[in-house]
Scaffold this motif. Structure first.
Motif, PDB file in Angstrom:
ATOM      1  N   UNK A  71      35.409 -21.001  52.024  1.00 46.82           N
ATOM      2  CA  UNK A  71      36.271 -21.539  50.962  1.00 46.82           C
ATOM      3  C   UNK A  71      36.666 -20.392  50.028  1.00 46.82           C
ATOM      4  N   UNK A  72      35.685 -19.577  49.662  1.00 44.08           N
ATOM      5  CA  UNK A  72      35.987 -18.452  48.779  1.00 44.08           C
ATOM      6  C   UNK A  72      36.825 -17.394  49.493  1.00 44.08           C
ATOM      7  N   UNK A  73      36.579 -17.196  50.796  1.00 38.54           N
ATOM      8  CA  UNK A  73      37.393 -16.236  51.549  1.00 38.54           C
ATOM      9  C   UNK A  73      38.857 -16.682  51.522  1.00 38.54           C
ATOM     10  N   UNK A  74      39.074 -17.977  51.684  1.00 39.23           N
ATOM     11  CA  UNK A  74      40.439 -18.503  51.625  1.00 39.23           C
ATOM     12  C   UNK A  74      41.047 -18.301  50.244  1.00 39.23           C
ATOM     13  N   UNK A  75      40.229 -18.568  49.213  1.00 37.15           N
ATOM     14  CA  UNK A  75      40.708 -18.418  47.832  1.00 37.15           C
ATOM     15  C   UNK A  75      41.114 -16.983  47.526  1.00 37.15           C
ATOM     16  N   UNK A  76      40.375 -16.042  48.107  1.00 41.14           N
ATOM     17  CA  UNK A  76      40.639 -14.634  47.810  1.00 41.14           C
ATOM     18  C   UNK A  76      41.788 -14.083  48.625  1.00 41.14           C
TER      19      UNK A  76
ATOM     20  N   UNK B 177      48.967 -28.209  51.824  1.00 47.02           N
ATOM     21  CA  UNK B 177      48.110 -27.714  50.745  1.00 47.02           C
ATOM     22  C   UNK B 177      48.892 -26.845  49.777  1.00 47.02           C
ATOM     23  N   UNK B 178      49.700 -25.923  50.343  1.00 47.00           N
ATOM     24  CA  UNK B 178      50.448 -25.012  49.471  1.00 47.00           C
ATOM     25  C   UNK B 178      51.498 -25.772  48.670  1.00 47.00           C
ATOM     26  N   UNK B 179      52.110 -26.762  49.310  1.00 43.75           N
ATOM     27  CA  UNK B 179      53.158 -27.522  48.614  1.00 43.75           C
ATOM     28  C   UNK B 179      52.548 -28.346  47.474  1.00 43.75           C
ATOM     29  N   UNK B 180      51.411 -28.987  47.792  1.00 40.95           N
ATOM     30  CA  UNK B 180      50.864 -29.923  46.809  1.00 40.95           C
ATOM     31  C   UNK B 180      49.796 -29.311  45.897  1.00 40.95           C
TER      32      UNK B 180
ATOM     33  N   UNK C  30      37.712 -29.376  42.917  1.00 36.15           N
ATOM     34  CA  UNK C  30      38.305 -28.540  43.975  1.00 36.15           C
ATOM     35  C   UNK C  30      37.294 -28.284  45.077  1.00 36.15           C
ATOM     36  N   UNK C  31      36.041 -28.049  44.701  1.00 35.34           N
ATOM     37  CA  UNK C  31      35.018 -27.806  45.704  1.00 35.34           C
ATOM     38  C   UNK C  31      34.796 -29.067  46.547  1.00 35.34           C
ATOM     39  N   UNK C  32      34.808 -30.216  45.863  1.00 37.58           N
ATOM     40  CA  UNK C  32      34.690 -31.485  46.591  1.00 37.58           C
ATOM     41  C   UNK C  32      35.801 -31.630  47.615  1.00 37.58           C
ATOM     42  N   UNK C  33      37.026 -31.256  47.210  1.00 37.93           N
ATOM     43  CA  UNK C  33      38.165 -31.344  48.142  1.00 37.93           C
ATOM     44  C   UNK C  33      37.954 -30.410  49.332  1.00 37.93           C
ATOM     45  N   UNK C  34      37.371 -29.235  49.064  1.00 34.61           N
ATOM     46  CA  UNK C  34      37.115 -28.280  50.160  1.00 34.61           C
ATOM     47  C   UNK C  34      36.128 -28.881  51.153  1.00 34.61           C
ATOM     48  N   UNK C  35      35.068 -29.536  50.632  1.00 34.96           N
ATOM     49  CA  UNK C  35      34.093 -30.165  51.518  1.00 34.96           C
ATOM     50  C   UNK C  35      34.756 -31.279  52.332  1.00 34.96           C
ATOM     51  N   UNK C  36      35.634 -32.021  51.663  1.00 32.41           N
ATOM     52  CA  UNK C  36      36.312 -33.132  52.341  1.00 32.41           C
ATOM     53  C   UNK C  36      37.163 -32.605  53.492  1.00 32.41           C
ATOM     54  N   UNK C  37      37.930 -31.563  53.219  1.00 30.68           N
ATOM     55  CA  UNK C  37      38.796 -31.017  54.261  1.00 30.68           C
ATOM     56  C   UNK C  37      37.958 -30.393  55.382  1.00 30.68           C
ATOM     57  N   UNK C  38      36.797 -29.839  55.008  1.00 37.26           N
ATOM     58  CA  UNK C  38      35.897 -29.280  56.019  1.00 37.26           C
ATOM     59  C   UNK C  38      35.460 -30.383  56.978  1.00 37.26           C
ATOM     60  N   UNK C  39      35.059 -31.517  56.398  1.00 38.24           N
ATOM     61  CA  UNK C  39      34.647 -32.651  57.227  1.00 38.24           C
ATOM     62  C   UNK C  39      35.787 -33.150  58.097  1.00 38.24           C
ATOM     63  N   UNK C  40      36.980 -33.238  57.512  1.00 34.85           N
ATOM     64  CA  UNK C  40      38.146 -33.725  58.269  1.00 34.85           C
ATOM     65  C   UNK C  40      38.467 -32.785  59.432  1.00 34.85           C
TER      66      UNK C  40
ATOM     67  N   UNK D 279      37.481 -25.647  55.262  1.00 34.10           N
ATOM     68  CA  UNK D 279      37.124 -25.021  53.984  1.00 34.10           C
ATOM     69  C   UNK D 279      38.051 -23.838  53.702  1.00 34.10           C
ATOM     70  N   UNK D 280      38.326 -23.066  54.750  1.00 30.46           N
ATOM     71  CA  UNK D 280      39.199 -21.894  54.587  1.00 30.46           C
ATOM     72  C   UNK D 280      40.604 -22.338  54.180  1.00 30.46           C
ATOM     73  N   UNK D 281      41.097 -23.390  54.841  1.00 28.37           N
ATOM     74  CA  UNK D 281      42.458 -23.856  54.538  1.00 28.37           C
ATOM     75  C   UNK D 281      42.546 -24.335  53.085  1.00 28.37           C
ATOM     76  N   UNK D 282      41.513 -25.055  52.636  1.00 32.21           N
ATOM     77  CA  UNK D 282      41.536 -25.543  51.246  1.00 32.21           C
ATOM     78  C   UNK D 282      41.560 -24.347  50.281  1.00 32.21           C
ATOM     79  N   UNK D 283      40.783 -23.328  50.605  1.00 30.38           N
ATOM     80  CA  UNK D 283      40.779 -22.113  49.783  1.00 30.38           C
ATOM     81  C   UNK D 283      42.145 -21.468  49.762  1.00 30.38           C
ATOM     82  N   UNK D 284      42.744 -21.373  50.953  1.00 29.16           N
ATOM     83  CA  UNK D 284      44.060 -20.745  51.093  1.00 29.16           C
ATOM     84  C   UNK D 284      45.100 -21.510  50.259  1.00 29.16           C
ATOM     85  N   UNK D 285      45.023 -22.837  50.315  1.00 25.08           N
ATOM     86  CA  UNK D 285      45.990 -23.653  49.585  1.00 25.08           C
ATOM     87  C   UNK D 285      45.846 -23.445  48.077  1.00 25.08           C
TER      88      UNK D 285
END
Lengths: 149, 562
Positions: free
Chosen positions: B117-122, B257-260, B281-291, B303-309
């Motif tokens: 998640x953090x790698x995506x954020x960075x 993710x980027x749009x919204x 935001x972290x909760x959303x990352x966990x949710x997307x990880x599960x999905x 998790x990476x995609x949520x970070x990227x978004x």
């Protein structure tokens, strides 16, 4: 940033009449009082003049950005006015000013107040954009130009 | 009211009783299992942190290697499996062929999600787009070469039971050798002041592509492997479909993710509490990880995609900042647990294979990234620097290997090989990279300037104290204007200022305040600076109204020596 949130058609004017710096500032404040933005004219005028006393807000190329902070104001008030004949505003380049952007904020404010000034300044940093603004003939035209309609 | 409370307490008791009952089969109560877990965590955290510290301090190696090493040392195949602790038994016992208990592995999984998640954020999407041509060729070149060589190496090695390019284990060995861990390279580039060199810029841009494409490749391989592990036949049509689904998931979810992201963060900002924003935001990352896992991919991909978004929003630094503490504690646990899983006896037969695989992993990046670099105006020296910069594998390779082991796609031996490759590439990269940067330019001919339209505003003050004072006033004013200001924690006071599309840096250089701001945003920086400068005159005025400093000093000391 969205200038529509801050500007309204009743705070943009193409026809400022005063021909002195003090006169322009007073006229803009009077028009804002008339538009119902605040009531204590004297306090607001003092705040703006106080800021002018530190350094004139007459910039370059005919733009002036008089502004002030006072608790008479509850949330950001902004106005844009033109005086096409030009007024001596003690500007940095010594040229008369034709475009006046005024912002008034509460003393302990949070929010994009300077950013608003900066955004309008950026919009009119090109000579062509300033010419377009000065070519406006109605209040609505200025409003539409600045808010990008 | 009381009845409700009573009912609730009853429900809790029932649940606890049921849990006790459930775990009776394994011979221990939940409380006992948790006690073991907590003691395990205590040992792991301390061992990992000490190991990381020692490696960094005395061996000048990345701390991740120290954390891995401590894991190997305390794991079930070394010390952890040797000593029996009274009342507890063996602390780290192998359970059903797996070095970590489900509870412990769960915590390691959470750590891997935070890491990605953090790698995506960075991820610097702006750089991704700005240097897209150079970066994509270098990144893609390294990725394809590493994947193919890693996979083919497994196929052609005799006696490992892998005989097809599409074998899940072969695919995993391909993916494991793909992901560059640019953190180590970035640190060296920064130390050698080469971050802004053409090679440095290319390496960092290439690494972003490498990250993104690496995740897409992992998504495809996970999709394939899951079908094959389920006994399904994978023909080329099916491969195409799985690849399409994986890429589709990545592209569609990232684009959405980027749009919204701005809308989502705008909604989250209504909480007006930073902790709430970050946690949501972290909760959303966990949710997307599960999905992502539900969609047949891997949790880290989500998790990476949520970070990227979220990386393009002004909350990104805020989230990074708030998760830093959690990261510092949990992520070493992950690396330590990965180290614990290295079964030395299972590695003996694969040592030679591991060496060859590691050698190919080195060659693949040097050649795979070097050739595209050479074709783009770099000379041999510059191309080698870029290849070496892309050499270290790290976190992602370990996570992918862990997923492979946990899902039974690769065995203990292959897992050991993956760890071996990670350790070798990570240890080799720093000295080689430093050596390669000796000598002249890495360009064949001067590359066209990157055309960064950055303005530098410098204000000089009579003393560093005044510069610091004004810098702090300026930061306060920026916060009032609702900018996010982040301390970069560098030796020289430096801050990154963010709001929507506006980003600039503030640095205090002894008695100077330096602002580096893109031309388009200079107005706001200049105007806020001006207002703060002018406010100094108010301050000077008010100091005149203070009663004499002598008098204040006397008042303070009055009566102290009565």
């Amino acid at each position: 940033m969205n200038l529509k949130k801050v500007l309204s058609p009743d705070t943009v004017w193409i026809d400022l009449k005063a021909d002195t710096k003090q006169g322009i500032i007073e006229e803009m404040i009077d028009r804002l009082v008339a538009a119902g933005k605040f009531s204590n004219r004297a306090v607001v005028l003092e705040a703006v003049m106080d800021r002018e006393s530190k350094m004139s807000t007459g910039m370059q190329n005919g733009v002036a950005i008089p502004h002030g902070k006072t608790d008479e104001i509850k949330s950001l008030v902004a106005a844009v006015g033109l005086n096409k004949a030009g007024v001596d505003f003690d500007s940095m380049d010594g040229e008369p000013c034709t475009i006046f952007i005024m912002t008034l904020s509460p003393v302990k404010r949070t929010g994009p107040h300077i950013q608003f000034l900066a955004e309008i300044s950026r919009l009119i940093s090109q000579a062509s954009e300033r010419d377009k603004l000065l070519a406006c003939t109605t209040h609505q035209e200025i409003y539409d130009l600045l808010t990008g309609k | 009211m009381q009845e409700t409370a009573h009912a609730a307490t009853n429900a809790v008791h029932h649940a606890a009783a049921a849990a006790e009952h459930l775990t009776e089969a394994s011979g221990h109560s939940i409380t006992h299992l948790m006690m073991v877990l907590i003691i395990q965590l205590a040992v792991i955290i301390i061992a990992a942190k000490v190991g990381g510290f020692l490696f960094q301090r005395f061996l000048k190696m990345p701390s991740v290697l120290g954390e891995l090493a401590s894991g190997m040392l305390i794991g079930p195949y070394a010390l952890g499996g040797m000593f029996e602790i009274p009342g507890l038994g063996i602390l780290f016992a192998e359970q059903m062929g797996f070095a970590a208990s489900a509870e412990l592995y769960g915590i390691a999984t959470l750590a891997s999600i935070i890491l990605l998640f953090l790698a995506g954020l960075e991820t610097d999407l702006a750089a991704f787009l700005r240097y897209s041509v150079v970066g994509s060729f270098v990144g893609l070149g390294g990725l394809l070469t590493a994947f193919v060589l890693g996979d083919v190496c497994a196929v052609f090695w005799p006696g490992n039971g892998i005989d097809s390019f599409m074998d899940p284990a072969a695919l995993f060995l391909g993916v494991i050798s793909v992901a560059t861990s640019v953190g180590i390279t970035a640190r060296i580039l920064a130390e050698k002041r080469k971050m802004a060199s053409p090679e440095g810029v290319t390496i960092l841009a290439g690494a972003v592509f490498d990250d993104v494409f690496g995740i897409v490749t992992l998504a495809i391989v996970m999709g394939l492997a899951k079908v094959e592990m389920g006994g399904g036949q994978v023909n080329w049509g099916a491969i195409g479909w799985i690849a399409l689904k994986a890429i589709g998931f990545f592209v569609v979810v990232t684009a959405l993710g980027l749009i919204f992201a701005r809308k989502i963060t705008a909604a989250i900002k209504q909480f007006r509490s930073r902790e709430m924003m970050v946690s949501t935001c972290f909760g959303l990352a966990l949710l997307l990880a599960g999905l992502a896992e539900m969609a047949g991919l891997a949790m880290i991909i989500g998790a990476y995609i949520m970070g990227l978004a979220l990386s393009r929003t002004d909350l990104s630094h805020e989230i990074e900042h708030h998760l830093e503490g959690v990261y510092n504690i949990l992520v070493p646990i992950f690396f330590c647990v990965m180290g614990m899983m290295v079964d030395f006896s299972a590695m003996k037969p694969v040592l030679i294979f591991g060496s060859v695989y590691s050698l190919l992993a080195i060659l693949s990046k040097v050649v795979g990234c070097g050739i595209p670099a050479y074709l783009m105006k770099f000379n041999m020296r510059g191309s080698l620097r870029i290849g070496l910069g892309m050499l270290p594998r790290g976190e992602v390779a370990l996570i992918v290997a862990g997923i492979g082991l946990a899902s039974g796609i690769i065995d203990q031996g292959i897992f050991g090989v993956a760890i071996m490759m990670t350790v070798i590439t990570t240890m080799l990269a720093p000295p080689l990279l430093v050596k390669s940067f000796e000598g002249g330019s890495g360009l064949r001919e001067e590359m066209a300037g990157t055309g960064e339209d950055i303005e530098t505003i410098e204000l000089e003050f009579p003393s560093p104290d005044i510069a610091e004072f004004l810098l702090n006033r300026f930061i306060k004013a920026l916060k009032q204007e609702e900018f996010f200001v982040h301390n970069l924690h560098t030796e020289q006071p430096a801050y990154r200022v963010l709001k929507d599309d506006i980003a600039f840096t503030l640095i205090q250089d002894v008695d100077k305040v330096v602002v580096n701001v893109p031309h388009a945003n200079q107005h706001v920086a200049r105007m806020i600076l001006l207002e703060e400068l002018l406010s100094l005159s108010d301050l000077l005025e008010s100091t005149k109204q203070m009663k004499g400093l002598d008098k204040m000093g006397t008042d303070l000391m009055q009566g102290m020596f009565a």
